[in-house]
Write an enzyme that holds these catalytic residues in place. Structure first.
Site, PDB file in Angstrom:
ATOM      1  N   ASP A 128      -1.248  16.872   0.979  1.00 32.56           N
ATOM      2  CA  ASP A 128      -0.927  15.454   1.135  1.00 32.56           C
ATOM      3  C   ASP A 128       0.820  16.136   1.739  1.00 32.56           C
ATOM      4  O   ASP A 128       1.392  17.232   1.080  1.00 32.56           O
ATOM      5  CB  ASP A 128      -1.218  14.894   0.219  1.00 32.56           C
ATOM      6  CG  ASP A 128      -0.176  13.107   0.817  1.00 32.56           C
ATOM      7  OD1 ASP A 128       0.716  13.641   1.498  1.00 32.56           O
ATOM      8  OD2 ASP A 128      -0.295  12.510   0.241  1.00 32.56           O
ATOM      9  N   VAL A 129       0.772  16.217   3.276  1.00 32.19           N
ATOM     10  CA  VAL A 129       2.392  17.345   3.562  1.00 32.19           C
ATOM     11  C   VAL A 129       3.539  16.371   3.479  1.00 32.19           C
ATOM     12  O   VAL A 129       4.908  16.784   2.906  1.00 32.19           O
ATOM     13  CB  VAL A 129       1.935  17.508   4.355  1.00 32.19           C
ATOM     14  CG1 VAL A 129       1.025  18.421   5.197  1.00 32.19           C
ATOM     15  CG2 VAL A 129       1.859  16.237   5.842  1.00 32.19           C
ATOM     16  N   ASN A 172       2.280  17.990  12.539  1.00 34.67           N
ATOM     17  CA  ASN A 172       1.740  17.605  13.011  1.00 34.67           C
ATOM     18  C   ASN A 172       1.498  16.203  13.037  1.00 34.67           C
ATOM     19  O   ASN A 172       1.208  15.296  13.336  1.00 34.67           O
ATOM     20  CB  ASN A 172       1.048  17.413  14.382  1.00 34.67           C
ATOM     21  CG  ASN A 172      -0.230  17.128  14.689  1.00 34.67           C
ATOM     22  OD1 ASN A 172       0.314  16.454  15.967  1.00 34.67           O
ATOM     23  ND2 ASN A 172      -1.158  16.693  14.206  1.00 34.67           N
ATOM     24  N   TYR A 189       7.929   3.876  12.044  1.00 37.40           N
ATOM     25  CA  TYR A 189       7.285   4.315  12.775  1.00 37.40           C
ATOM     26  C   TYR A 189       8.782   4.800  13.763  1.00 37.40           C
ATOM     27  O   TYR A 189       8.586   6.012  13.602  1.00 37.40           O
ATOM     28  CB  TYR A 189       5.677   4.455  13.522  1.00 37.40           C
ATOM     29  CG  TYR A 189       5.578   5.137  13.933  1.00 37.40           C
ATOM     30  CD1 TYR A 189       4.215   5.778  13.652  1.00 37.40           C
ATOM     31  CD2 TYR A 189       5.351   5.403  15.045  1.00 37.40           C
ATOM     32  CE1 TYR A 189       3.294   7.081  14.434  1.00 37.40           C
ATOM     33  CE2 TYR A 189       4.747   5.974  16.154  1.00 37.40           C
ATOM     34  CZ  TYR A 189       3.848   7.371  15.508  1.00 37.40           C
ATOM     35  OH  TYR A 189       3.462   8.298  16.460  1.00 37.40           O
ATOM     36  N   LYS A 202      10.100   8.628  13.654  1.00 37.10           N
ATOM     37  CA  LYS A 202      10.268   9.652  14.530  1.00 37.10           C
ATOM     38  C   LYS A 202      10.593   9.883  15.050  1.00 37.10           C
ATOM     39  O   LYS A 202      11.335  11.466  15.538  1.00 37.10           O
ATOM     40  CB  LYS A 202       8.879   8.942  15.582  1.00 37.10           C
ATOM     41  CG  LYS A 202       7.649   8.876  15.061  1.00 37.10           C
ATOM     42  CD  LYS A 202       7.002  10.184  14.019  1.00 37.10           C
ATOM     43  CE  LYS A 202       5.392  10.044  14.722  1.00 37.10           C
ATOM     44  NZ  LYS A 202       5.197  11.636  14.057  1.00 37.10           N
ATOM     45  N   THR A 240      -6.652   9.059  20.603  1.00 37.21           N
ATOM     46  CA  THR A 240      -7.209   9.960  19.628  1.00 37.21           C
ATOM     47  C   THR A 240      -7.399   9.467  18.459  1.00 37.21           C
ATOM     48  O   THR A 240      -7.293   7.735  18.750  1.00 37.21           O
ATOM     49  CB  THR A 240      -6.403  10.344  18.993  1.00 37.21           C
ATOM     50  OG1 THR A 240      -4.996  10.009  18.547  1.00 37.21           O
ATOM     51  CG2 THR A 240      -5.225  11.635  19.783  1.00 37.21           C
TER      52      THR A 240
END
Ligand SMILES: NC(=O)c1ccc[n+]([C@@H]2O[C@H](COP(=O)([O-])OP(=O)(O)OC[C@H]3O[C@@H](n4cnc5c(N)ncnc54)[C@H](O)[C@@H]3O)[C@@H](O)[C@H]2O)c1
Length: 251
Positions: free
Chosen positions: A62-63, A89, A154, A158, A189
């Site tokens: 879990d980054v 990513n 979000y 970003k 995706t």
């Protein structure tokens, strides 16, 4: 073979843009660490690479957690060598207007999309300095350039990734570490699988000038160029792949 013998670590490598990038990197000669929060997804991508004779390892992490990031780097170094390229990513894309976002959801979105980039970069930078250089590539999105309705957490995360990219590029240019960010528009995706195709097509008709869907492979091709030595003098830049959406106010 634009990436021959480079060790490339891809977070969120188990799906979508990350998975397509793992395959593209390996096709160009890289050894790939496929990192994902869900191990089975990383294993599936690493196995398909191994089946075609490529070198890959699957790593669960879990980054957004520093301890996981440290372990992820240690495993990459011990199994493949020090990473020449880090592709930050992994991401999630929650929706909701500002007033409806809980503190926990805000923190989760910022931690996974933004803090992870800081943690992973911080962990690889000493290795890249020792190696005489390296490349850090991030995925933000067009929502990191302009805000979108119902995407506050979000869009903020970003936007942070965009300026963190510039900060890394400036802080480490003299160490020959390059850092760039890819900003995709709407990409087909699993992240978007909740969007019914008929609604999606109506949305894209008013949003994206070029007809058709942007694929994960389209983004992976850009990532290959930026990771390669062909981009040796490119750093601190934002690379938009959005079918022309950012070219004007109304598609
Ligand atoms: N799909 C789009 O339209 C689009 C547009 C712009 C930007 N992006 C960005 O591109 C990146 C990849 O998205 P995608 O469309 O391929 O999505 P995806 O959902 O197909 O893949 C994302 C992967 O990241 C993994 N992940 C999530 N949180 C994690 C964590 N904490 N630790 C490790 N792995 C984690 C998920 O398990 C998944 O495998 C994301 O950063 C996303 O925000 C996507």
């Amino acid at each position: 073979m634009r990436l021959r013998d480079k060790v490339i670590l891809v977070t969120g490598g188990g799906s979508g843009i990350g998975a397509a990038s793992c395959l593209a990197f390996a096709r160009e000669g890289a050894k790939v660490a496929v990192v994902n929060r869900t191990l089975s997804k990383a294993q599936a991508v690493a196995q398909s690479l191994a089946d075609s004779g490529e070198t890959a390892v699957a790593i669960q992490a879990d980054v957004s957690r520093a301890a996981d990031v440290e372990r992820m780097i240690e495993r990459t170094v011990s199994q493949l060598g020090a990473p020449n390229v880090l592709f930050n990513n992994a991401g999630i894309s929650p929706s909701g207007p500002v007033g409806d976002i809980s503190e926990a959801d805000w923190d989760e979105c910022l931690n996974i999309n933004l803090k992870s980039v800081f943690l992973c970069a911080k962990a690889v930078i000493p290795l890249m300095i020792e190696a005489g250089g390296g490349c850090i590539l991030n995925t933000a999105g067009t929502f990191g350039i302009r805000a979108a309705r119902n995407k506050a957490a979000y869009s903020v995360a970003k936007a942070g990734v965009v300026n963190l990219t510039r900060s890394i590029a400036l802080d480490y240019a003299r160490d020959y570490i390059r850092c760039n960010v890819i900003c995709p528009g709407y990409v087909d995706t699993p992240l978007n699988e909740g969007f019914p195709p008929s609604e999606r097509d109506a949305f894209l008709a008013g949003y994206q000038p070029l007809p058709g869907l942007i694929s994960a492979d389209d983004v992976a091709e850009m990532a290959v160029y930026l990771a390669s030595d062909a981009a040796r003098m490119v750093t601190g830049q934002v690379f938009v792949i959005d079918g022309g959406q950012q070219a004007g106010l109304f598609a």
